[in-house]
Design an enzyme around this catalytic site. Structure first.
Site, PDB file in Angstrom:
ATOM      1  N   ASP A 176       0.884  -1.175   0.000  1.00 36.61           N
ATOM      2  CA  ASP A 176       0.000   0.000   0.000  1.00 36.61           C
ATOM      3  C   ASP A 176       0.916   1.218   0.000  1.00 36.61           C
ATOM      4  OD1 ASP A 176      -1.976  -1.962   0.433  1.00 36.61           O
ATOM      5  OD2 ASP A 176      -3.133  -0.661   1.759  1.00 36.61           O
TER       6      ASP A 176
ATOM      7  N   LYS B 197     -10.302   0.705  -2.530  1.00 34.46           N
ATOM      8  CA  LYS B 197     -10.232   0.482  -1.079  1.00 34.46           C
ATOM      9  C   LYS B 197     -10.469   1.820  -0.377  1.00 34.46           C
ATOM     10  CE  LYS B 197      -7.018  -0.813   2.673  1.00 34.46           C
ATOM     11  NZ  LYS B 197      -5.753  -1.487   3.034  1.00 34.46           N
TER      12      LYS B 197
ATOM     13  N   LYS C 108      -6.696   3.572  -3.360  1.00 34.54           N
ATOM     14  CA  LYS C 108      -7.103   3.590  -1.947  1.00 34.54           C
ATOM     15  C   LYS C 108      -7.289   5.046  -1.538  1.00 34.54           C
ATOM     16  CE  LYS C 108      -5.037   2.388   2.559  1.00 34.54           C
ATOM     17  NZ  LYS C 108      -4.026   1.560   3.228  1.00 34.54           N
TER      18      LYS C 108
HETATM   19  O1  LIG Z   1      -4.545   2.355   5.978  1.00 36.69           O
HETATM   20  C1  LIG Z   1      -5.349   2.229   6.887  1.00 36.69           C
HETATM   21  C2  LIG Z   1      -5.537   3.197   7.987  1.00 36.69           C
HETATM   22  O2  LIG Z   1      -5.090   2.737   9.214  1.00 36.69           O
HETATM   23  C3  LIG Z   1      -6.945   3.502   8.179  1.00 36.69           C
HETATM   24  O3  LIG Z   1      -7.088   4.502   9.111  1.00 36.69           O
HETATM   25  P1  LIG Z   1      -8.181   4.416  10.266  1.00 36.69           P
HETATM   26  O4  LIG Z   1      -7.752   3.310  11.144  1.00 36.69           O
HETATM   27  O5  LIG Z   1      -8.119   5.761  10.866  1.00 36.69           O
HETATM   28  O6  LIG Z   1      -9.494   4.141   9.633  1.00 36.69           O
END
Ligand SMILES: O=C[C@H](O)COP(=O)(O)O
Length: 243
Positions: free
Chosen positions: A106, A198, A170
């Site tokens: 990612d 995503k 994403k």
């Molecule tokens: O890439 C994923 C991130 O951790 C998503 O952030 P979040 O946990 O604030 O939704």
């Protein structure tokens, strides 16, 4: 373009939802205890993926061995504002660290270059990392940080990332807020056939119902530390109403 889907087509069981979720522990101060707890949670729900800071990725992959759960390699996280050479080196480190196990890159795109109108750079930056991933048999997601972009910039970012060979676009890292639902729809409407969407960066203000809205729009993965809450709430509160 990922097609919007009907509620009846969604598997809203806890197990079904978990396969649409990447569970994340991405705080800058995530400790070994936090990562251990995240791994244990990922195993218990059997989430599709587990994403943590790259320092802990090998540790996590070792402990997820045999589960089929994908380990995320979050590259140039969270700003993306480093040279392409640094991103490629980090991608190669991901190959050395995780290859042979289920894993995915990612990567954070260069939002400043997009906003500067340097589309060639933006696309090549993603393409070079995607090539390293693909040569190693892994997928590559491009993180666009859509909440920092205008609608025109979101559409351009999705198109450029897709042309660059990203398997996924994403929405966000989660470190600088998250997307609005209409921005998610714009991503889904713009992504060409074969490029998956995503959503991440759901933060604390997003609810399981908003996550459900994303899935109905055609989102194929949700990445968040809220994944257990979303799975529990939708499977126990929403699914029974639909039978
Ligand atoms: O890439 C994923 C991130 O951790 C998503 O952030 P979040 O946990 O604030 O939704």
């Amino acid at each position: 373009m990922p097609k919007s889907i009907h509620l009846s087509d969604l598997d809203l069981s806890r197990e079904g939802l978990a396969q649409l979720m990447d569970f994340s522990v991405l705080n800058p101060d995530a400790s070994q205890e936090d990562v251990d707890h995240g791994i244990e949670t990922a195993r218990r729900y059997h989430f599709k993926g587990f994403h943590t800071n790259t320092f802990w990725a090998s540790y996590a992959a070792d402990r997820l061995e045999g589960t089929g759960i994908e380990t995320g390699w979050v590259l140039a996280f969270p700003f993306g504002a480093v040279s392409t050479a640094a991103k490629v080196a980090e991608a190669k480190e991901g190959v050395r660290t995780l290859n042979g196990r289920p894993w995915v890159i990612d990567m954070v795109a260069n939002h400043g270059k997009l906003k500067s109108g340097d589309y060639d750079f933006y696309k090549k930056d993603i393409a070079e990392v995607a090539k390293v991933a693909h040569d190693a048999g892994a997928e590559c997601k491009a993180i666009l940080e859509v909440q920092l972009l205008t609608d025109a910039q979101i559409a351009a970012a999705v198109e450029l990332a897709s042309e660059a060979g990203a398997d996924w676009v994403k929405s966000s890292t989660g470190r600088h807020g998250g997307p609005q639902l209409r921005q998610v729809k714009l991503m889904c409407d713009t992504a060409p056939e074969g490029v998956k969407v995503k959503v991440a960066g759901t933060g604390n203000f997003w609810t399981p119902m908003v996550a459900l809205g994303c899935l109905l729009l055609g989102v194929q993965r949700i990445g968040t530390h809220n994944a257990p809450w979303i799975c529990d709430e939708l499977s126990s509160e929403v699914a029974p109403l639909l039978t």
